[in-house]
Design a protein around this motif. Structure first.
Motif, PDB file in Angstrom:
ATOM      1  N   LEU A 141      20.494  29.991  -8.888  1.00 19.34           N
ATOM      2  CA  LEU A 141      20.479  29.570  -7.338  1.00 19.34           C
ATOM      3  C   LEU A 141      19.164  30.102  -6.819  1.00 19.34           C
ATOM      4  O   LEU A 141      19.012  31.227  -6.834  1.00 19.34           O
ATOM      5  CB  LEU A 141      21.533  30.351  -6.765  1.00 19.34           C
ATOM      6  CG  LEU A 141      23.100  29.855  -6.945  1.00 19.34           C
ATOM      7  CD1 LEU A 141      24.053  30.615  -6.088  1.00 19.34           C
ATOM      8  CD2 LEU A 141      23.147  28.259  -6.588  1.00 19.34           C
ATOM      9  N   PHE A 142      18.711  29.182  -6.479  1.00 19.29           N
ATOM     10  CA  PHE A 142      17.180  29.277  -5.921  1.00 19.29           C
ATOM     11  C   PHE A 142      16.985  28.757  -4.491  1.00 19.29           C
ATOM     12  O   PHE A 142      17.594  28.065  -3.949  1.00 19.29           O
ATOM     13  CB  PHE A 142      16.357  28.435  -7.025  1.00 19.29           C
ATOM     14  CG  PHE A 142      14.849  28.600  -6.794  1.00 19.29           C
ATOM     15  CD1 PHE A 142      14.249  29.530  -7.483  1.00 19.29           C
ATOM     16  CD2 PHE A 142      14.199  27.787  -5.855  1.00 19.29           C
ATOM     17  CE1 PHE A 142      13.076  30.122  -7.139  1.00 19.29           C
ATOM     18  CE2 PHE A 142      12.705  28.456  -5.888  1.00 19.29           C
ATOM     19  CZ  PHE A 142      12.193  29.288  -6.427  1.00 19.29           C
ATOM     20  N   GLY A 143      16.118  29.605  -3.827  1.00 16.69           N
ATOM     21  CA  GLY A 143      15.780  29.084  -2.386  1.00 16.69           C
ATOM     22  C   GLY A 143      15.260  30.391  -1.754  1.00 16.69           C
ATOM     23  O   GLY A 143      15.413  31.445  -2.243  1.00 16.69           O
ATOM     24  N   PRO A 144      14.664  30.147  -0.511  1.00 18.29           N
ATOM     25  CA  PRO A 144      13.734  31.160   0.186  1.00 18.29           C
ATOM     26  C   PRO A 144      14.938  32.060   0.965  1.00 18.29           C
ATOM     27  O   PRO A 144      16.428  31.901   0.769  1.00 18.29           O
ATOM     28  CB  PRO A 144      13.306  30.308   1.550  1.00 18.29           C
ATOM     29  CG  PRO A 144      13.980  29.250   1.651  1.00 18.29           C
ATOM     30  CD  PRO A 144      14.372  28.807   0.072  1.00 18.29           C
ATOM     31  N   PRO A 145      14.577  33.127   1.457  1.00 18.55           N
ATOM     32  CA  PRO A 145      15.263  34.071   2.006  1.00 18.55           C
ATOM     33  C   PRO A 145      16.166  33.252   3.186  1.00 18.55           C
ATOM     34  O   PRO A 145      15.725  32.672   3.906  1.00 18.55           O
ATOM     35  CB  PRO A 145      14.338  35.299   2.645  1.00 18.55           C
ATOM     36  CG  PRO A 145      13.220  34.924   1.974  1.00 18.55           C
ATOM     37  CD  PRO A 145      13.064  33.677   1.298  1.00 18.55           C
ATOM     38  N   GLY A 146      17.704  33.668   3.234  1.00 21.77           N
ATOM     39  CA  GLY A 146      18.317  33.142   4.181  1.00 21.77           C
ATOM     40  C   GLY A 146      19.050  31.668   3.855  1.00 21.77           C
ATOM     41  O   GLY A 146      19.575  31.219   4.589  1.00 21.77           O
TER      42      GLY A 146
ATOM     43  N   ILE B   9      16.739  36.206  -9.102  1.00 16.48           N
ATOM     44  CA  ILE B   9      15.906  36.354  -9.888  1.00 16.48           C
ATOM     45  C   ILE B   9      16.081  35.112 -11.068  1.00 16.48           C
ATOM     46  O   ILE B   9      16.968  34.498 -11.099  1.00 16.48           O
ATOM     47  CB  ILE B   9      16.453  37.392 -10.816  1.00 16.48           C
ATOM     48  CG1 ILE B   9      15.336  38.014 -11.899  1.00 16.48           C
ATOM     49  CG2 ILE B   9      17.686  37.485 -11.261  1.00 16.48           C
ATOM     50  CD1 ILE B   9      15.740  39.342 -12.614  1.00 16.48           C
ATOM     51  N   PRO B  10      14.822  34.629 -11.646  1.00 15.47           N
ATOM     52  CA  PRO B  10      13.513  35.116 -11.377  1.00 15.47           C
ATOM     53  C   PRO B  10      12.968  34.959 -10.034  1.00 15.47           C
ATOM     54  O   PRO B  10      13.395  33.800  -9.604  1.00 15.47           O
ATOM     55  CB  PRO B  10      12.855  34.469 -12.581  1.00 15.47           C
ATOM     56  CG  PRO B  10      13.650  33.177 -12.753  1.00 15.47           C
ATOM     57  CD  PRO B  10      15.129  33.580 -12.339  1.00 15.47           C
ATOM     58  N   ARG B  11      12.207  35.706  -9.488  1.00 16.58           N
ATOM     59  CA  ARG B  11      11.590  35.657  -8.342  1.00 16.58           C
ATOM     60  C   ARG B  11      10.090  35.331  -8.470  1.00 16.58           C
ATOM     61  O   ARG B  11       9.350  35.014  -7.518  1.00 16.58           O
ATOM     62  CB  ARG B  11      11.729  37.028  -7.802  1.00 16.58           C
ATOM     63  CG  ARG B  11      11.676  36.907  -6.250  1.00 16.58           C
ATOM     64  CD  ARG B  11      13.214  36.686  -5.449  1.00 16.58           C
ATOM     65  NE  ARG B  11      13.279  37.218  -4.301  1.00 16.58           N
ATOM     66  CZ  ARG B  11      14.196  37.819  -3.868  1.00 16.58           C
ATOM     67  NH1 ARG B  11      15.273  38.065  -4.629  1.00 16.58           N
ATOM     68  NH2 ARG B  11      14.189  38.384  -2.883  1.00 16.58           N
ATOM     69  N   ASN B  12       9.400  35.180  -9.734  1.00 13.96           N
ATOM     70  CA  ASN B  12       8.169  34.666  -9.909  1.00 13.96           C
ATOM     71  C   ASN B  12       7.838  34.269 -11.204  1.00 13.96           C
ATOM     72  O   ASN B  12       8.831  34.387 -12.057  1.00 13.96           O
ATOM     73  CB  ASN B  12       7.116  35.721  -9.637  1.00 13.96           C
ATOM     74  CG  ASN B  12       7.276  36.938 -10.347  1.00 13.96           C
ATOM     75  OD1 ASN B  12       7.665  36.985 -11.340  1.00 13.96           O
ATOM     76  ND2 ASN B  12       6.799  37.948  -9.900  1.00 13.96           N
TER      77      ASN B  12
ATOM     78  N   GLN C 239       7.974  30.268  -4.912  1.00 13.50           N
ATOM     79  CA  GLN C 239       7.912  28.726  -5.138  1.00 13.50           C
ATOM     80  C   GLN C 239       7.565  28.289  -6.536  1.00 13.50           C
ATOM     81  O   GLN C 239       8.254  27.507  -6.894  1.00 13.50           O
ATOM     82  CB  GLN C 239       7.361  28.387  -3.777  1.00 13.50           C
ATOM     83  CG  GLN C 239       7.536  26.779  -3.546  1.00 13.50           C
ATOM     84  CD  GLN C 239       6.991  26.881  -2.118  1.00 13.50           C
ATOM     85  OE1 GLN C 239       7.449  26.794  -1.224  1.00 13.50           O
ATOM     86  NE2 GLN C 239       5.578  26.729  -2.149  1.00 13.50           N
ATOM     87  N   HIS C 240       6.825  28.826  -6.928  1.00 17.83           N
ATOM     88  CA  HIS C 240       6.029  28.458  -8.241  1.00 17.83           C
ATOM     89  C   HIS C 240       7.095  28.760  -9.473  1.00 17.83           C
ATOM     90  O   HIS C 240       6.704  28.061 -10.370  1.00 17.83           O
ATOM     91  CB  HIS C 240       4.805  29.355  -8.497  1.00 17.83           C
ATOM     92  CG  HIS C 240       4.014  28.991  -7.387  1.00 17.83           C
ATOM     93  ND1 HIS C 240       3.289  27.886  -6.924  1.00 17.83           N
ATOM     94  CD2 HIS C 240       3.438  30.210  -6.358  1.00 17.83           C
ATOM     95  CE1 HIS C 240       2.561  28.090  -6.151  1.00 17.83           C
ATOM     96  NE2 HIS C 240       2.466  29.309  -5.852  1.00 17.83           N
ATOM     97  N   VAL C 241       8.248  28.930  -9.236  1.00 14.64           N
ATOM     98  CA  VAL C 241       9.126  29.223 -10.536  1.00 14.64           C
ATOM     99  C   VAL C 241       9.548  27.915 -10.600  1.00 14.64           C
ATOM    100  O   VAL C 241       9.864  27.393 -11.705  1.00 14.64           O
ATOM    101  CB  VAL C 241      10.351  30.163 -10.040  1.00 14.64           C
ATOM    102  CG1 VAL C 241      11.482  29.968 -10.953  1.00 14.64           C
ATOM    103  CG2 VAL C 241       9.780  31.618  -9.961  1.00 14.64           C
TER     104      VAL C 241
ATOM    105  N   PRO D 232      11.605  22.203 -16.354  1.00 11.51           N
ATOM    106  CA  PRO D 232      11.206  20.727 -16.425  1.00 11.51           C
ATOM    107  C   PRO D 232      12.034  20.144 -14.979  1.00 11.51           C
ATOM    108  O   PRO D 232      13.164  20.778 -14.754  1.00 11.51           O
ATOM    109  CB  PRO D 232      11.938  20.523 -17.514  1.00 11.51           C
ATOM    110  CG  PRO D 232      12.483  21.492 -18.473  1.00 11.51           C
ATOM    111  CD  PRO D 232      12.495  22.699 -17.728  1.00 11.51           C
ATOM    112  N   ALA D 233      11.393  19.203 -14.594  1.00 12.39           N
ATOM    113  CA  ALA D 233      11.944  18.505 -13.409  1.00 12.39           C
ATOM    114  C   ALA D 233      13.148  18.083 -13.524  1.00 12.39           C
ATOM    115  O   ALA D 233      14.302  18.226 -12.406  1.00 12.39           O
ATOM    116  CB  ALA D 233      11.173  17.381 -12.876  1.00 12.39           C
TER     117      ALA D 233
END
Ligand code: AMP
Length: 209
Positions: A9-14, A96-99, A160-162, A167-168
């Protein structure tokens, strides 16, 4: 070596990773692990607890090696007590992963089946959400405007670079600014077929979930 069958699950804070992850984690067959929660449960009187606070209070990331070590110890613990059944549960990872460095460190252990990107076109609306949550949950890292904004800067600069590491075709996008129930519907549309395929694979190998 067995790799954890994982949905990120990925996305910015909030963006609602924790809200969605917690709901999924209540459904049999899914295990939710939020890296921030693992850190927040550390005893603040220990050296590790202090290390976490010194970074999180500034909106900075905890160094990668420490992060992956703490995460790893947590996963081993929940596996050992049977809360997380690694051979059958889907692991829902949040925070996580965060970078890219963390993504590389985790490549050997995670079989990432999908990355769900909770996309937030309106940054100000998400920052407002964080402010409200800070009041409700008493979270020091989101109580100060400059710390919230710095968390977003860190997201843009590092996290974001994660997205480029995977792969797309592994990435699904969900609009995180819809209502939590709508986001949940979109997330379920993505994860249910993944869980079904996972169970079929287990059955083909003669294992039960
Ligand atoms: P979160 O609840 O995911 O927003 O995380 C709160 C804080 O915990 C972050 O601002 C970081 O200081 C720390 N943190 C959580 N996950 C990670 C991670 N994967 N890598 C480094 N620091 C993290």
């Amino acid at each position: 070596m067995h790799r954890h069958q994982t949905v990120l699950l990925f996305g910015p804070p909030g963006s609602g990773k924790g809200t969605q992850g917690r709901i999924l984690g209540d459904i049999p067959g899914y295990y939710h692990c939020a890296c921030g929660d693992v850190f927040r449960r550390l005893d603040p009187n220990t050296e590790l607890g202090q290390t976490f606070l010194s970074y999180s209070s500034r909106g900075e990331l905890v160094p990668d090696e420490v992060t992956v070590k703490i995460w790893h110890a947590h996963i081993k613990k929940v596996e050992a007590v049977g809360a997380y059944k690694s051979h059958s549960d889907l692991l829902i990872l949040d925070g996580i992963p965060r970078n890219v460095e963390q993504a590389k460190l985790l490549d050997e252990e995670l079989e990432v089946l999908r990355l769900i990107n909770l996309a937030c076109p309106d940054e100000e609306a998400m920052i407002e959400r964080l402010r409200r949550r800070a009041l409700k949950e008493n979270r020091a890292d989101d109580a100060k405007e400059d710390v919230i904004r710095h968390r977003w800067d860190v997201y843009r600069a590092e996290t974001q670079h994660v997205l480029d590491h995977y792969p797309a075709e592994m990435i699904s996008e969900v609009n995180a600014q819809n209502s939590p129930a709508e986001v949940l519907r979109d997330v379920l549309d993505i994860v249910i077929p993944i869980q079904t395929a996972h169970y079929r694979r287990l059955a083909a190998e003669g294992q039960t979930a």
